[in-house]
Enzyme design. Sequence first.
Site, PDB file in Angstrom:
ATOM      1  N   SER A 282      34.572  -9.632  23.323  1.00 52.23           N
ATOM      2  CA  SER A 282      34.974  -8.359  22.752  1.00 52.23           C
ATOM      3  C   SER A 282      35.291  -7.403  23.896  1.00 52.23           C
ATOM      4  O   SER A 282      34.663  -7.466  24.954  1.00 52.23           O
ATOM      5  CB  SER A 282      33.836  -7.805  21.895  1.00 52.23           C
ATOM      6  N   LYS A 288      29.324 -10.327  22.933  1.00 48.13           N
ATOM      7  CA  LYS A 288      29.965 -11.069  21.857  1.00 48.13           C
ATOM      8  C   LYS A 288      30.657 -12.340  22.294  1.00 48.13           C
ATOM      9  O   LYS A 288      31.222 -12.431  23.373  1.00 48.13           O
ATOM     10  CB  LYS A 288      31.022 -10.176  21.184  1.00 48.13           C
TER      11      LYS A 288
END
Length: 468
Positions: A282, A288
Site C-alpha cells: 500500500s 500491507k
Amino acid sequence: MKHSSNDKLWQGRSSGDVADITVEIGQSIDLDIKLYREDIQGSRAHARMLQKIGVLDQAELDQILEGLSTVEGEIAARQMPLRWDLEDIHTHVENRLIELIGEPARKLHTARSRNDQIAVDTHLYVKKKSQELRFGILDLCRDLLAQAEKNIDVTIPAYTHLQVAQPARLAHPLMAHFWSFFRDAERLAFALDQADRLPLGSGACLGVNYDTDREFLRQELKFGSIYENSMDAVASRDHILNFLYATSVFAVHASRIAEEIILWCSVEFSFLKLPDSVTTGSSIMPQKKNPDLAELIRGKAGRLNGNLISLMTSVKGLPLAYNRDLQEDRQPLLDSAYQAELILKALRAMVQGMEFQDQNMKSSLEKGYATATDLADALVWQKKIPFREAHHAVGKLVALCEEDGVPLTRVSADRRSQAHPAFADDDFYTNAVDPTTSADRKVSQGGTARFRIEEQMQEAHRKLEEAG
Ligand code: ARG
C-alpha cells in the site's frame, strides 16, 4: 473533414462525399488489426483456389503470395499505418497489396465478400484461442493437482454458509476447483469443435457466381467441415458466443477461487501466504500485503460476463443475413480472449506459489467445533444412543466449551460427562473429535477420506493425460 468516396473500395455507386461520422462509426480496424494473420491466411487460401479454377494464372498467384507475405511482415513490424477511411483489416491488406504489386491484387476479391472474409477470420481466431486457452487451463489443473498432492495431509475446515462445517483434507477443496476448471477446458474443446466449419466461399450471403472449390479451401485452411448454408455462414455468430460463454464460465470459476484466496490471506483466516511477487503493498500503510491479482480476477469476471451479454444482445433479433451490427462481435471476442489469458496467467502464478498455514486451519477447526457432528454420530454408532438425544448432548457440550473457552479436543472428562455420561470414555471421545479421523470417516465415493481423494486424483491424472 470530408472523405471522397472515390478512394474507398466500395466506391462505384455513390458519388457524394462521406461524412466524418460515417468513417468514424464504421471503422473496425483499431480492433480487427489483431486478426491480420487470420485474414492473410484466408487470402492465401482464396488466391490458391482462384488459381486452381483458372481465375488467376500461376505468375499472378506467385505475386499475390509474395505480396501477402510482405504485407504480413509490415503489419507484424507495426509499419502499416491504420486508416479509418480504409475501415477494416480486409481493406487494409488488399489496399496495401495493390500498392505493392498492382494489377494481380485487383483480382483477389473475385468470388468473395468481406462478409465471408470476416467470418473466416473469426472462425480461425476462435479455433486458435480456444486451443491455447484450453491447454493453459489444463496446465492450471496440473498446478492444482500438484498442490492437492502436496497437501493431502493438511486438514482445513469446509464451510457452508461461510460457517465452519466439518474437517476436510485440504486436497479436497483444491480438487473441487480442479474439476470445475477441467470442465472449462471441455467447454473450450466444444467451442473449438463448433468453430471448425468453413464459412469462406459463401460470398455476401448466397454463394458466388463462380464454380469455386470450397473443399479445396477447407483443406487449405484445415477446417473439419463446410457450412451447409451460405446465409447461415455469414450471419451466425454462435461460434463466438460459444467462446464467450466458455471464457465467461471460466472467469466465474476463477473469481470463486480468487475470493477464497482473498479470504484465506486475510488476518482473520491466515490460512494462506502468497509470495511477494504476486502481491502488492500500500502507498500509505506500510504493513500491507494485498492480494491484488485475486481481486483483479474477481473483478474481471464481471467484464467477461458483460462481453457475453453484449454479443448475445447484438445478435438477438437480427434478420438474415449479414448486418453491420455483426461488426460489434470484435470487441467482446478480442477482449475476452485477452482477459481470459491474463486471468489464467495470474491464477497459475498464485496457485503455484501458495503456502498453507496449517496451524491456523487447526485453530479454526477447534474454534468452529468442526467435529461436533462426528461426536453425535459416534454416540449413535458406538453407544447406541438415538440421534435426537445425541444431537442434544453434543449441543450441551458445545455450550459448556463456549463457557470455558476451550475446544472440543481439550475439554476435561469431568466437564464432558456433565453433557452426557458416555463422553467420560476417553478413547471413545478422543477418537470421535479428532479432525483428521473425522475427514477419513467420509468414505462415500467422492468424499474427503484419504483413499477417496487418492481415487479422484488418480482419475484426474488419467483425464489430464487423455486431454493431452
Ligand atoms: N468490416 C465489416 C465487418 O467487420 C466487414 C464486412 C462489411 N460488409 C459490408 N457489407 N459492409 O463486419
